[in-house]
Design an enzyme around this catalytic site. Structure first.
Site, PDB file in Angstrom:
ATOM      1  N   CYS B 119       0.876  -1.049   0.015  1.00 39.68           N
ATOM      2  CA  CYS B 119      -0.145   0.022  -0.059  1.00 39.68           C
ATOM      3  C   CYS B 119       0.647   1.199   0.210  1.00 39.68           C
ATOM      4  O   CYS B 119       1.783   1.237   0.555  1.00 39.68           O
ATOM      5  CB  CYS B 119      -0.885   0.094   1.172  1.00 39.68           C
ATOM      6  SG  CYS B 119      -1.895   1.379   1.286  1.00 39.68           S
ATOM      7  N   CYS B 122      -0.162   7.588   0.985  1.00 39.69           N
ATOM      8  CA  CYS B 122      -0.903   8.726   0.459  1.00 39.69           C
ATOM      9  C   CYS B 122      -2.370   8.423   0.248  1.00 39.69           C
ATOM     10  O   CYS B 122      -3.130   7.418   0.528  1.00 39.69           O
ATOM     11  CB  CYS B 122      -0.029   9.482  -0.680  1.00 39.69           C
ATOM     12  SG  CYS B 122       0.278   8.326  -2.022  1.00 39.69           S
ATOM     13  N   SER B 123      -3.115   9.169  -0.661  1.00 36.32           N
ATOM     14  CA  SER B 123      -4.292   9.024  -1.073  1.00 36.32           C
ATOM     15  C   SER B 123      -4.406   8.112  -2.246  1.00 36.32           C
ATOM     16  O   SER B 123      -5.624   8.032  -2.789  1.00 36.32           O
ATOM     17  CB  SER B 123      -4.801  10.425  -1.443  1.00 36.32           C
ATOM     18  OG  SER B 123      -4.290  10.845  -2.470  1.00 36.32           O
TER      19      SER B 123
END
Lengths: 123, 218
Positions: B119, B122-123
């Site tokens: 992962c 951030c977004s």
């Protein structure tokens, strides 16, 4: 997993989207965060259930709501903002400033790094 | 152990989009962060406590679009082929498009290879397809350790893979996100797409778990 935990009182909020099992459901992560913050504040006695229900209802019955109800959590966040400013925990202008600061921080954060408020170049 | 590969496609995309900022907060995302900041500063909430509440609902967040992608790939070889060739278009054909127009790549587990997606912090995480990431997944140590010692990290999550199975680690880039297509569990021949989708867990689509077995509880 969470089946034995009592549902928070806030799960009884008017109009909250629910799964067939009765759990709140969220379309986006921020909605769950807003819900969780509200649950915590209520648990800590920052406001009462009736204060919350009244402010939330006021937001939910404003004219101009989306017909499909997809703005439910927009109303939730507006209600929470309203309540914390009414309780003088913060001011609308401080919230607005911080909102813009977070948006600048997001854009300024390189891919793969955590987005932190300190990353706002204007701070 | 050097058999693990780390796929880092960062350099493949740097010849364009220099000014592209991938990270972006919507008005509502930023507003919620603002509230969280103020309430934390005032000592009224503790972000860890908020995470704990959110975690209670993590399986209730976001559409489980990825589960349907996986189920369809299991049932329809043509769709699986399409996913291999052009996952972005194949996933979009089901009506699931990323809000930021990100490209998706599907990586298929095989008897020889297990895939693990790292992962980003951030977004960029494609939660609309994969569901909300677990809290531990966002922790910086996880990201770095998964690259160095994926087998050890997977063991910590209760997934012990045979030594002979190769592990490939995929690190998403600003323009490319990954979904793992796990192997179809045995004994699922009679299931329809809905039944199959029920077996696909979030963790199986990021590679930290396997699909549920038939008859396994929720």
């Amino acid at each position: 997993m969470n089946a034995h935990e009592p549902a928070p009182r806030l799960a009884g909020s008017p109009g909250l989207p629910k799964s067939p099992e009765g759990d709140p459901v969220f379309a986006e992560p921020w909605q769950a965060e807003a819900f969780a913050m509200t649950v915590r504040l209520h648990e800590k006695g920052v406001f009462s259930w009736s204060e919350w229900a009244e402010v939330l209802s006021r937001e939910l019955y404003r004219p101009g709501r989306r017909a499909d109800g997809s703005d439910y959590f927009d109303c939730w966040v507006a209600a929470l903002s309203c309540l914390v400013t009414e309780l003088s925990i913060t001011s609308e202008s401080q919230l607005d400033q911080l909102t813009r600061s977070w948006q600048r921080a997001a854009v300024a954060t390189p891919h793969g790094q955590p987005i932190l408020l300190e990353n706002d170049p204007a701070r | 152990m050097t058999s693990e590969d780390t796929m880092q496609d960062h350099n493949h995309h740097h010849d364009h989009d220099h000014d592209h900022h991938d990270n972006h907060f919507s008005d509502m995302q930023a507003r919620v962060k603002a509230l969280e900041t103020v309430l934390t500063q005032k000592g009224l909430i503790d972000p860890a406590a908020i995470d704990a509440i959110v975690e209670t609902y993590e399986t209730k967040i976001g559409p489980r679009n990825g589960a349907h992608v996986v189920a369809k790939a299991w049932r329809e070889p043509d769709f699986a082929d399409w996913l291999v060739r052009d996952a972005t278009a194949a996933i979009a054909s089901l009506g699931y498009t990323g809000r930021q127009g990100e490209h998706m790549r599907a990586v298929f587990n095989t008897p020889e290879t297990h895939n693990l997606v790292v992962c980003t912090l951030c977004s960029c995480y494609p939660w609309a397809v994969l569901g909300l990431p677990p809290v531990w997944y966002k922790a910086p140590p996880y990201r770095s350790r998964a690259v160095i010692d994926p087998r050890g990290v997977l063991q910590e999550f209760g997934l012990t893979l045979p030594e002979t199975k190769r592990i490939r680690v995929w690190d998403s880039t600003a323009e490319l996100r990954y979904i793992v297509i796990p192997e179809r569990p045995a004994g699922t021949e009679g299931l329809d797409e809905e039944g199959l989708a029920d077996l696909v867990t979030r963790d199986s689509m990021i590679g930290t778990g396997l699909p549920k077995l038939v008859g396994e509880g929720q």
